[in-house]
Enzyme design. Structure first.
Site, short mmCIF file in Angstrom:
data_model
loop_
_atom_site.label_atom_id
_atom_site.label_comp_id
_atom_site.label_asym_id
_atom_site.label_seq_id
_atom_site.Cartn_x
_atom_site.Cartn_y
_atom_site.Cartn_z
N GLY A 1 -7.68 1.88 -4.09
CA GLY A 1 -7.22 2.17 -5.56
C GLY A 1 -6.00 2.60 -5.47
O GLY A 1 -5.04 2.37 -4.72
N SER A 2 -5.57 3.73 -6.40
CA SER A 2 -4.43 4.26 -6.89
C SER A 2 -3.55 5.07 -5.64
O SER A 2 -2.40 5.23 -5.65
CB SER A 2 -4.49 5.09 -8.13
OG SER A 2 -4.70 4.28 -9.06
N THR A 3 -4.52 5.36 -4.57
CA THR A 3 -3.61 6.05 -3.41
C THR A 3 -2.49 4.92 -3.10
O THR A 3 -1.46 5.60 -2.31
CB THR A 3 -4.45 6.32 -2.29
OG1 THR A 3 -5.01 4.93 -1.66
CG2 THR A 3 -5.57 7.35 -2.74
#
Length: 584
Positions: A306-308
């Site tokens: 995801g957004s990591t």
């Protein structure tokens, strides 16, 4: 009758009486001789029987015990393993002496009686299987129950079952139980490493030494790990609490030293007790649900993070010189590409600066940065950070990341914000450490490593200036963005959330998330990376199911409890704001 006749008659009668007496006496002598002969024969038979028994006993006494019963030699049964210690000398694994029960089926007198007696001590015994073992009269050896307790041994001895014996063995004992299960792994019934660092020790030559009989009942130097048992206990407790509290399928976390690459703690829930790696149900079948705990989601599984991944995309743009912290990317409209629409979760519908893209976790803005860099450079950058290749560390069974066979523009765009490529959480933490430690990629290790040793093997993957900018972005998001729910007063935490739609059977689920949060602290002098994951939570803080409501609170709990133990002193006031003002 005349006198003469009477005398003749008397003589005849006397003669007959003497003859009869002689016959009677002769019969008595014959019977005596016959009885004497029988006694002699019985005595000889007894002597022969006792002599045969004595000879058999002498044979058993002088014969090699292993050959007599086909039991493994003592040097195999008593093979030692070294103690495993944490970085502070706390015991994580050790050997203890135990005994195992065996039978010599060819000496079992009454199989049914033996099985019934054993069942009184072991109610869960496999009666059919045990009966089959004991009935094999051609067999000289069969294990009945391995590694029993002293009390059980005493109870069996009281039963007095012929043909049943005991042999000493070594058993592996883990004082902490589940605490560091996935780090330590476990051993099989013969004390051979199956998973984790136990298996690593065997692969380093311990198994060969064992085969050569060089580990038999002898002291071995203990093995020290990089794990801090205090922090490990905190990490596991937090993950276990999150698993229940957020009604999730799985949870986990890892704590990493950004300078040395040492793994200080790693936990994945569900887990297992290495003292009892498998369990048997009442019906005798193996508990498959319990065995699901063997799966280590931190290093042995890959996920779309995801957004990591936006951390790496922005670092790439900064390092390639395509953007600066003052650059502006148009995020006013969704992007339509190849039949897909890329939009923001809570879009601002306006141009955003690089810090704002990070703060608001803009998919559109991140995709714009990836487009500026280009497909080939994007793939090369993630490979350089170790996110697309198998991680090198001591832990066996590390998963291999997945990526598209051929990168197209749509792949580059979606991977920029964490969809389309899958990697392990541990790799994500290691790559994140390189963003904030000055740009050095240090392979993770579960063994102690000094800063000098780390410098020798570290690879420079980004410029120092890029690392400075990333520290700023992490600190910015910790104060103004999704990292606020992970803040612990005095410890200046920065980081990035990641909320990804979970992939189920090759498709993205709209109602299940895989959440993660990668954090660093303290941001003015980063020392540690902490990454948490929570798989398919059904609830979260304030009713939310995103990473900010689930994975971030886990970070807060871990750092709040572990930071003082790691020697990080709190600095009250607003050190985060001071850092931002001092540097930019």
């Amino acid at each position: 009758m005349s006198l003469v006749s009477k005398i003749v008659l008397a003589k005849r009668r006397g003669h007959l009486n003497v003859s009869a007496l002689r016959v009677k006496n002769r019969k008595k002598v014959d019977l005596y001789k016959q009885g004497k002969t029988r006694v002699v024969l019985v005595a000889v038979g007894l002597v022969i029987a006792f002599a045969a028994s004595a000879a058999r006993l002498v044979e058993y006494g002088v014969r090699d015990p292993a050959a007599a019963s086909d039991i493994l030699p003592s040097d195999k049964l008593m093979a030692s393993r070294p103690d495993i210690l944490d970085r502070n000398g706390q015991l994580l694994a050790t050997d203890i002496r135990t005994v195992s029960m065996f039978a010599e089926p060819n000496r079992i007198v009454d199989v049914d009686d033996a099985v019934e007696k054993l069942a009184t001590i072991f109610p869960d015994i496999d009666r059919k299987g045990t009966y089959a073992k004991l009935s094999a009269k051609s067999s000289r050896f069969a294990w009945i129950r391995r590694q029993i307790t002293p009390r059980q041994q005493s109870q069996i001895l009281e039963l007095g079952i012929p043909g049943v014996g005991f042999r000493p063995e070594k058993k592996r004992f883990y004082p902490g139980g589940n605490t560091a299960a996935h780090v330590l792994g476990y051993v099989d019934i013969d004390n051979r490493g199956v998973a984790g660092m136990e298996r690593y020790l065997d692969e380093q030559g311990l198994l060969d030494l064992r085969a050569a009989g060089l580990t038999s009942d002898m002291p071995l130097e203990p093995v020290t790990l990089s794990i801090d048992l205090r922090v490990q206990n905190i990490v596991r407790e937090v993950a276990a609490e999150a698993l229940v509290k957020y009604q999730a399928q799985a949870a986990g976390a890892v704590v990493l030293d950004v300078e040395t690459g040492e793994v200080l703690a790693m936990a994945s829930l569900p887990d297992f007790d290495p003292n009892q790696p498998s369990r048997t149900l009442p019906d005798g079948k193996v508990d498959k649900e319990y065995e699901k705990g063997w799966f280590n989601r931190i290093s042995n599984a890959t996920f779309e993070m995801g957004s990591t991944f936006k951390s790496f995309t922005l670092a790439m743009g900064l390092d390639e010189g395509k953007v600066t912290l003052n650059s502006v990317i148009d995020a006013s409209r969704p992007i339509r590409m190849g039949g897909f629409t890329i939009k923001d979760f809570k879009g601002k519908n306006r141009p955003l600066t690089i810090p704002e893209i990070f703060q608001y976790s803009s998919n559109i803005g991140t995709a714009g940065v990836a487009d500026l860099v280009g497909i080939e450079r994007h793939q090369e950058f993630l490979t350089r950070l170790g996110l697309l290749s198998k991680m090198e560390t001591e832990m066996p069974g590390v998963a291999t990341p997945t990526q598209p066979k051929v990168w197209k523009k749509i792949n580059s765009v979606t991977i920029s914000y964490g969809h389309g490529a899958a990697t392990t959480p541990l790799q994500t933490a290691v790559a994140a450490a390189s963003l904030i430690n000055g740009g050095r990629l240090v392979p993770p290790t579960f063994l102690p490593r000094s800063a000098a040793q780390a410098n020798d093997i570290a690879k420079i993957v980004i410029r120092e200036k890029t690392s400075e900018d990333m520290r700023y972005l992490y600190a910015w998001n910790g104060i103004k963005g999704s990292g606020r729910s992970a803040q612990v007063e005095g410890f200046n935490i920065g980081g990035k959330t990641g909320t990804a739609d979970k992939v189920i059977n090759g498709r993205y689920a709209t109602d299940q998330n895989f959440n993660a949060f990668v954090a660093a602290f303290p941001m003015d002098r980063p020392k540690y990376i902490v990454l948490t994951i929570i798989d398919a939570p059904q609830t979260g803080e304030n009713g939310g199911r995103t990473a900010a409501s689930t994975a971030a609170p886990m970070i807060k709990s871990i750092i709040g409890r572990a930071a003082p133990l790691l020697g990080v002193a709190p600095r009250f006031g607003d050190p985060g704001a001071e850092y931002l003002l001092a540097n930019y």
